[in-house]
Scaffold this motif. Structure first.
Motif, PDB file in Angstrom:
ATOM      1  N   ASN B  32      -6.257   7.134  31.422  1.00  0.00           N
ATOM      2  CA  ASN B  32      -6.051   6.319  30.176  1.00  0.00           C
ATOM      3  C   ASN B  32      -7.599   5.828  29.919  1.00  0.00           C
ATOM      4  N   GLN B  94      -9.468   3.847  32.998  1.00  0.00           N
ATOM      5  CA  GLN B  94      -8.700   3.219  33.999  1.00  0.00           C
ATOM      6  C   GLN B  94      -8.762   3.969  35.275  1.00  0.00           C
ATOM      7  N   ARG B  95      -8.944   2.715  36.310  1.00  0.00           N
ATOM      8  CA  ARG B  95      -8.775   3.317  37.593  1.00  0.00           C
ATOM      9  C   ARG B  95      -7.631   2.532  38.291  1.00  0.00           C
ATOM     10  N   GLN B  96      -7.390   2.653  39.522  1.00  0.00           N
ATOM     11  CA  GLN B  96      -6.331   2.152  40.135  1.00  0.00           C
ATOM     12  C   GLN B  96      -6.697   0.707  40.373  1.00  0.00           C
ATOM     13  N   GLY B  98      -8.567  -1.363  38.214  1.00  0.00           N
ATOM     14  CA  GLY B  98      -8.782  -1.706  36.934  1.00  0.00           C
ATOM     15  C   GLY B  98      -9.646  -0.812  35.806  1.00  0.00           C
ATOM     16  N   GLN B  99     -10.248  -1.301  35.280  1.00  0.00           N
ATOM     17  CA  GLN B  99     -11.069  -0.483  34.397  1.00  0.00           C
ATOM     18  C   GLN B  99     -12.640  -0.211  34.871  1.00  0.00           C
TER      19      GLN B  99
END
Lengths: 113, 110
Positions: B32, B94-96, B98-99
């Motif tokens: 994302n 996007q990461r797990q 947050g961003q």
């Protein structure tokens, strides 16, 4: 989306502990609390994240009371290089998919010699 | 780990000129992606997000547009820049937890 409120600015001195509190009265069950740090002309950098109670990593601690309506970022023994803007955000990291984070104005921390 | 590239780092453009800012991501697939703008002394404003190739959602009405021609490429464009388009443009992935943000592009419209 939960709105966050945090102080506009704070001042501290080298070696002191700094606590920045953020209120998020409308936090939802699936929301996590995340703090970012931003230096001038750089993108925000992830500092710490938590859901409840206390979380600690190598740079900070995050305290979250049982009602989760607020959180406190604690920076131990700050140095001049900790001068930055600190953002508190809440967002759903459980449901998956698109994750919309709302950045407020943040807290501008100035550390003095 | 993920790496985000943005270029150019700085840009000065006259009013009415076109704009194209590019963001590419390494180290992940089907991310994302997000475009933010930050005015001087202000917080970040989410402009666009994308959950896949060709899928763009706009958060605020404006004269900017975004495209995602490839999985790890996100482009911000304008046909005619306005003075109010000046700012610091950040691409995020996007990461797990947050961003994760790129280095940003500083745009000055004169």
């Amino acid at each position: 989306l939960a709105k966050t409120t945090q102080p506009i600015s704070m001042d501290s001195y080298e070696g002191q502990e700094v606590n920045i509190t953020c209120s998020h009265n409308n936090i939802a069950t699936n929301d996590y609390i995340t703090w970012y740090q931003q230096f001038p002309s750089q993108g925000p950098r992830f500092i710490i994240q938590g859901y409840k109670t206390k979380v600690t990593n190598e740079v900070a601690s995050l305290f979250i009371p049982a009602d989760r309506k607020s959180s406190t970022l604690s920076l131990p023994r700050v140095s001049l290089s900790d001068t930055a803007v600190y953002y508190c955000l809440v967002g759903d990291l459980i449901s998956g998919g698109y994750n919309k984070l709302i950045f407020g104005a943040g807290t501008r921390l100035a550390v003095h010699p | 780990s993920q790496t985000i590239h943005q270029w150019p780092a700085t840009l000065v453009q006259p009013v009415g000129s076109p704009l194209s800012l590019e963001c590419t991501v390494e180290g992940t697939s089907n991310p994302n992606l997000y475009w933010y703008r930050q005015a001087a002394g202000r917080g970040l404003q989410l402009l666009f997000y994308s959950v896949g190739i060709g899928q763009i959602s706009s958060e605020v009405p404006q004269n900017l547009s975004a495209s995602r021609p490839q999985d790890r490429q996100f482009i911000l464009s304008s046909k005619k820049l306005l003075l109010s388009d000046s700012g610091f443009y950040l691409c995020a992935c996007q990461r797990q937890t947050g961003q994760y943000f790129g280095p940003g592009t500083r745009l000055t419209v004169t």
